[in-house]
Design a protein around this motif. Structure first.
Motif, short mmCIF file in Angstrom:
data_model
loop_
_atom_site.label_atom_id
_atom_site.label_comp_id
_atom_site.label_asym_id
_atom_site.label_seq_id
_atom_site.Cartn_x
_atom_site.Cartn_y
_atom_site.Cartn_z
N GLY A 145 26.46 -4.53 -4.73
CA GLY A 145 25.73 -3.57 -5.55
C GLY A 145 25.23 -2.43 -4.70
O GLY A 145 25.56 -2.32 -3.52
N ILE A 146 24.42 -1.58 -5.30
CA ILE A 146 23.83 -0.45 -4.58
C ILE A 146 22.59 -0.91 -3.84
O ILE A 146 21.78 -1.66 -4.37
CB ILE A 146 23.48 0.68 -5.57
CG1 ILE A 146 24.75 1.19 -6.25
CG2 ILE A 146 22.77 1.83 -4.85
CD1 ILE A 146 24.49 2.15 -7.39
N ASP A 147 22.42 -0.44 -2.61
CA ASP A 147 21.25 -0.82 -1.82
C ASP A 147 20.78 0.40 -1.04
O ASP A 147 21.51 1.37 -0.86
CB ASP A 147 21.61 -1.95 -0.85
CG ASP A 147 20.39 -2.72 -0.37
OD1 ASP A 147 19.27 -2.36 -0.80
OD2 ASP A 147 20.56 -3.64 0.44
N PHE A 148 19.54 0.35 -0.58
CA PHE A 148 18.96 1.44 0.20
C PHE A 148 18.38 0.88 1.49
O PHE A 148 17.93 -0.27 1.54
CB PHE A 148 17.86 2.16 -0.60
CG PHE A 148 18.39 2.94 -1.77
CD1 PHE A 148 18.76 4.27 -1.64
CD2 PHE A 148 18.53 2.32 -3.02
CE1 PHE A 148 19.25 4.97 -2.72
CE2 PHE A 148 19.03 3.02 -4.10
CZ PHE A 148 19.39 4.36 -3.95
#
Length: 335
Positions: A162-165
């Protein structure tokens, strides 16, 4: 192509890139005529023949442009003086193929840059054609490597879930509790290990056939330096249990008969070196981890210093052709 008198004068960027193109393509003609005289594999022969064809075509095109502009044609390289196509084989068909793949990557970058800085209609058309031909050469050479089981693909990584920061500043650190390599860092490390492996093999071969003792020593040092940098780059990958390329110096024969002049081999080395500095700079800018940046910075310093040795050899032997430059206003004012 329009006549030169109906077009604006060539800009400095256009003269510079055409001048460099002539040097590189006259060298390529010498190299690939020699390769073509020894290659045995049918697929590799086809690639060499195509590479030679486009190099000869480029030489003719640039010659035509310079003549129309009444510009002095660079000396470049001449197969009569800079190549001995009948010399015994120095490299295997495998190394011929790997060299074509590597040189096509170099040309993609060079022609892409040239296209970005030229503006005259005929020169834009010329570099567009060069880029299209090089794309075909690169794709065909990769396909041939895959077909023959010689292509070493970059390591696989897990699919992102998924998207992560980034949440912590130690994402940038690299000496303690270092994070795993990013995909872009892996890509650059693999690319640079492959380039060093090719450079090491050619330095090995050239050290065997060079005639000038100073040139022999230069290539022996180049062999050791590229081997050291190959080991450093592989070491960064190995810490994350990843692998890259292996040495290909075994693809160099034991021949000591020079297929090329010392001048050509030195120019080949300087072209590889300047390309390496540029690629290390790109890799450094794309690697957030500080320890990787330090490794690249150190290697840039090493090869920049080594390039100076090569330039001195070229100058001392009268082999370095001076590129076109700006007017010397200070000298003109004194005359």
């Amino acid at each position: 192509m329009k006549k030169a008198q109906n077009l604006p004068p060539l800009t400095s960027a256009e003269i510079a890139n055409l001048w460099i193109s002539y040097q590189n393509d006259t060298m390529a003609v010498c190299i690939y005529k020699y390769f073509l005289n020894h290659v045995e594999d049918r697929d590799v022969r086809s690639l060499i023949a195509y590479t030679l064809h486009i190099a000869e075509e480029h030489v003719a095109d640039v010659t035509n442009i310079f003549k129309k502009e009444n510009l002095p044609l660079p000396k470049g390289f001449d197969e009569k003086y800079d190549a001995n196509v009948d010399a015994s084989r120095l490299f295997s068909d495998t190394l011929y193929l790997i060299h074509i793949t590597d040189i096509s990557k170099f040309a993609l970058s060079a022609y892409g840059y040239a296209l970005a800085v030229v503006s005259r209609e005929d020169i834009v058309a010329y570099y567009t054609k060069c880029l299209e031909e090089t794309i075909k050469l690169h794709n065909d050479s990769i396909a041939t490597e895959v077909k023959k089981g010689l292509y070493i693909a970059p390591p696989k990584i897990p699919k992102p879930e998924g998207i992560d920061f980034v949440k912590r500043t130690d994402f940038l650190a690299g000496w303690f509790d270092r994070r795993p390599l990013l995909a872009i860092e892996i890509s650059n490390l693999v690319y640079n290990t492959k380039r060093n492996a090719v450079a090491q093999a050619f330095a090995t071969g050239f050290s065997q056939v060079a005639q000038n003792p100073e040139v022999v020593k230069f290539f022996e040092q180049a062999r050791e330096l590229t081997g050291k940098q190959l080991e450093n780059l592989n070491g960064l990958l190995n810490k994350d249990y990843l692998s890259a390329t292996l040495s290909v110096t075994s693809e160099v024969t034991t021949s000591t008969v020079p297929p090329f002049s010392d001048k050509l081999m030195m120019y080949h080395a300087t072209a590889f070196t300047s390309s390496g500095v540029a690629q290390y700079g790109v890799a450094m800018s794309q690697s957030p981890r500080r320890d990787i940046g330090v490794v690249y910075a150190k290697m840039v310093a090493e090869i920049a210093l080594f390039a100076q040795k090569g330039a001195n050899i070229l100058i001392d032997n009268g082999w370095m052709e001076q590129p076109p430059g700006a007017a010397d206003r200070k000298r003109l004012a004194r005359e």
